[in-house]
Design an enzyme around this catalytic site. Structure first.
Site, PDB file in Angstrom:
ATOM      1  N   VAL A  17      56.772  22.723 -16.582  1.00 21.52           N
ATOM      2  CA  VAL A  17      58.078  23.296 -16.237  1.00 21.52           C
ATOM      3  C   VAL A  17      58.509  22.835 -14.837  1.00 21.52           C
ATOM      4  CG1 VAL A  17      59.438  25.418 -15.990  1.00 21.52           C
ATOM      5  CG2 VAL A  17      57.588  25.322 -17.676  1.00 21.52           C
ATOM      6  N   ALA A  46      54.945  22.070  -3.643  1.00 23.38           N
ATOM      7  CA  ALA A  46      53.524  22.302  -3.347  1.00 23.38           C
ATOM      8  C   ALA A  46      52.705  22.131  -4.624  1.00 23.38           C
ATOM      9  CB  ALA A  46      53.329  23.704  -2.784  1.00 23.38           C
ATOM     10  N   GLU A 130      63.817  35.099 -15.219  1.00 19.45           N
ATOM     11  CA  GLU A 130      64.308  34.861 -16.590  1.00 19.45           C
ATOM     12  C   GLU A 130      63.316  34.038 -17.412  1.00 19.45           C
ATOM     13  OE1 GLU A 130      67.627  35.891 -18.121  1.00 19.45           O
ATOM     14  OE2 GLU A 130      66.012  35.582 -19.541  1.00 19.45           O
ATOM     15  N   GLU A 191      46.623  26.680 -27.134  1.00 19.45           N
ATOM     16  CA  GLU A 191      45.714  26.114 -26.136  1.00 19.45           C
ATOM     17  C   GLU A 191      44.333  25.928 -26.767  1.00 19.45           C
ATOM     18  OE1 GLU A 191      46.611  25.489 -22.970  1.00 19.45           O
ATOM     19  OE2 GLU A 191      48.630  26.270 -23.265  1.00 19.45           O
ATOM     20  N   ASP A 202      49.551  37.582 -24.662  1.00 20.07           N
ATOM     21  CA  ASP A 202      50.778  36.970 -24.131  1.00 20.07           C
ATOM     22  C   ASP A 202      51.999  37.817 -24.518  1.00 20.07           C
ATOM     23  OD1 ASP A 202      52.296  34.379 -23.214  1.00 20.07           O
ATOM     24  OD2 ASP A 202      53.109  34.825 -25.198  1.00 20.07           O
ATOM     25  N   LYS A 206      54.803  40.238 -22.223  1.00 17.29           N
ATOM     26  CA  LYS A 206      56.256  40.147 -22.359  1.00 17.29           C
ATOM     27  C   LYS A 206      56.836  41.505 -22.759  1.00 17.29           C
ATOM     28  CE  LYS A 206      55.862  35.247 -23.380  1.00 17.29           C
ATOM     29  NZ  LYS A 206      55.531  34.257 -24.407  1.00 17.29           N
TER      30      LYS A 206
HETATM   31  N1  HSE Z   1      52.002  30.459 -25.313  1.00 16.36           N
HETATM   32  C1  HSE Z   1      53.326  30.991 -25.402  1.00 16.36           C
HETATM   33  C2  HSE Z   1      53.835  30.840 -26.823  1.00 16.36           C
HETATM   34  C3  HSE Z   1      54.317  30.323 -24.494  1.00 16.36           C
HETATM   35  O1  HSE Z   1      53.138  30.332 -27.704  1.00 16.36           O
HETATM   36  O2  HSE Z   1      54.957  31.258 -27.061  1.00 16.36           O
HETATM   37  C4  HSE Z   1      54.218  30.828 -23.086  1.00 16.36           C
HETATM   38  O3  HSE Z   1      54.524  32.179 -22.998  1.00 16.36           O
END
Ligand code: HSE
Length: 447
Positions: A17, A46, A130, A191, A202, A206
């Site tokens: 990103v 950095a 965001e 991953e 994850d 959120k």
């Molecule tokens: N690993 C997340 C996904 C993306 O599969 O949506 C980053 O939040």
């Protein structure tokens, strides 16, 4: 030619990103300056290693390993390093030196959002995030600003692309969980260690962020009830198809009243659930994300798009950068966030939803009525019952009892019930001599 004063932008991190943000910022500097009313000068980036490979070309003279010195001279700091530390310390340093901060760091906002937002408020700085939820999709700003005058009732989010890809492949191609996960890994969605995605961590981070904004209430990520998708079987996905549903991993944030205690509060939870194939979320395929918001006055809204990807997520970061820069130009306070409602976080037991329970039972007189009695004994009302063969038979569209084993498969859909009553019902069912196996218990959401 208009002469703008320059705002100094420091970027921390040049991963997938960060590198795209740097490229877009350099490419579009004239246009961004015109939109903001000030030049946006990228003064440095950095990184941990100057010579590491980058996903987009970045002028080497911008790279530095001295993040703190870079932060000290900046008007706006963009943090895209990820992880909790040193990202948290760098953001605090930026705030304390008078900079506004843009970050895409969902783990950090979920774990330390209140601390960072408080620190920013103390000095009149702003934090924009965001990109932390659902990549390119605008959802933080709609909740924080556009819907600030409304009351959000519920959010149903597909906020993890990897798990949506896996479940969609299981649905569309009939894959097992393992083979769909292998495909997600091969495509780079999952991953090498996919735990954060497939176990729902994850999505839970959120959910905590969305619930906080939607309900003006601190929602610690540890308070988010979380179940992953690893136990979802191909048979469950086929069964869902037969009953008009699709399995989706949902992040659900909801205003709740416990029917037993009358207590009002907020529920934040992540689990795989059955969604009607007629619901807009059922049309979210592949690795796409979508957030379905139900608000009192606005009604239903859906935000759809790419939940990940370097360039896509960079769009959300640059949107935040423009907002931060405009605030610098205009002066005055930024967008306020508040946790004034301070509602209690409700336990999973208080959640009210519908359920689909699949049982293998003895095919003998009185079994069905005994099972129906067990549901009513716990105050759970049955909406529909379907009897058929075992899962293999269901896949072939056969609907008869399993004569060889003398068992039948019962698929029971309930009316709305509390998780408390439903889990007691399922525990009782599992102990019945007539119940050979509780094959599946899935919540039905979005009705
Ligand atoms: N690993 C997340 C996904 C993306 O599969 O949506 C980053 O939040």
């Amino acid at each position: 030619m208009i002469e703008y004063r320059n705002l100094r932008i420091a970027l921390l991190g040049a991963g997938s990103v960060g590198a795209q943000v740097a490229t877009l910022l350099l490419e579009q500097s004239d246009e961004l300056a015109a939109r903001v009313g000030a030049g946006l000068e990228l003064v440095g980036i950095a990184v941990r290693e100057i010579d590491a490979p980058r996903s987009a070309p970045i002028p080497k003279e911008l790279l530095t390993t001295d993040a703190l010195t870079l932060i000290q001279g900046a008007d706006i700091v963009i943090e895209l390093m990820g992880g909790l530390e040193p990202a948290r310390s760098y953001i605090l340093a930026a705030i304390n030196s008078g900079a506004d901060v843009v970050t895409g760091n969902k783990a950090l906002i979920a774990a330390h959002g209140p601390e960072l937002l408080d620190a920013a408020e103390q000095v009149g700085a702003q934090i924009y995030y965001e990109a932390a939820v659902a990549g390119a999709i605008p959802i933080i700003r709609p909740l924080r600003e556009s819907l600030a005058g409304d009351r959000v009732k519920r959010i149903l989010g597909i906020v993890n692309g990897t798990t949506n890809y896996i479940l969609d492949k299981m649905d569309v191609e009939g894959d097992s969980f393992e083979s769909a996960l292998a495909a997600a890994t091969a495509l780079g969605y999952a991953e090498a260690d996919p735990t954060a995605d497939i176990e729902g961590y994850d999505a839970a981070q959120k959910a905590a962020i969305l619930a906080r904004l939607a309900f003006h209430t601190e929602v610690p990520v540890e308070a988010v009830h979380r179940e992953g998708i690893t136990k979802i079987t191909a048979a469950e996905v086929r069964q869902a198809q037969k009953t008009g549903y699709v399995v989706k991993l949902l992040a659900i944030c909801e205003r709740l009243t416990d029917p037993l205690t009358g207590e009002e509060g907020v529920s934040a939870r992540v689990y795989p659930a059955l969604v009607s194939r007629l619901h807009p979320l059922a049309a979210v395929h592949g690795a796409k994300n979508a957030v379905f918001v139900e608000a009192e006055a606005a009604g239903d809204l859906m935000f759809y798009g790419a939940g990940a990807g370097g360039r896509e997520t960079a769009s959300a970061v640059l949107g935040d950068l423009v907002s931060a820069a405009r605030r610098h130009v205009a002066g005055g306070p930024g967008v306020a966030e508040s946790t004034h409602a301070n509602l209690p976080i409700m336990p999973i037991d208080s959640v009210v939803t519908k359920y689909q329970i699949t049982l293998e039972v003895s095919d003998a007189p009185g079994v069905l009525s005994g099972i129906a009695g067990l549901f009513s004994g716990h105050g759970v009302s049955v909406e529909a019952v379907q009897q058929s063969i075992s899962s293999a038979g269901v896949a072939q569209g056969v609907s008869r009892t399993n004569e060889a084993s003398g068992t039948a498969t019962l698929v029971i859909v309930t009316h709305e019930a509390t998780e408390r009553d439903l889990s007691r019902t399922v525990a009782d069912l599992a102990g019945q001599p007539s119940v050979v196996r509780v094959e599946s218990v899935l919540r039905v959401e979005g009705a």
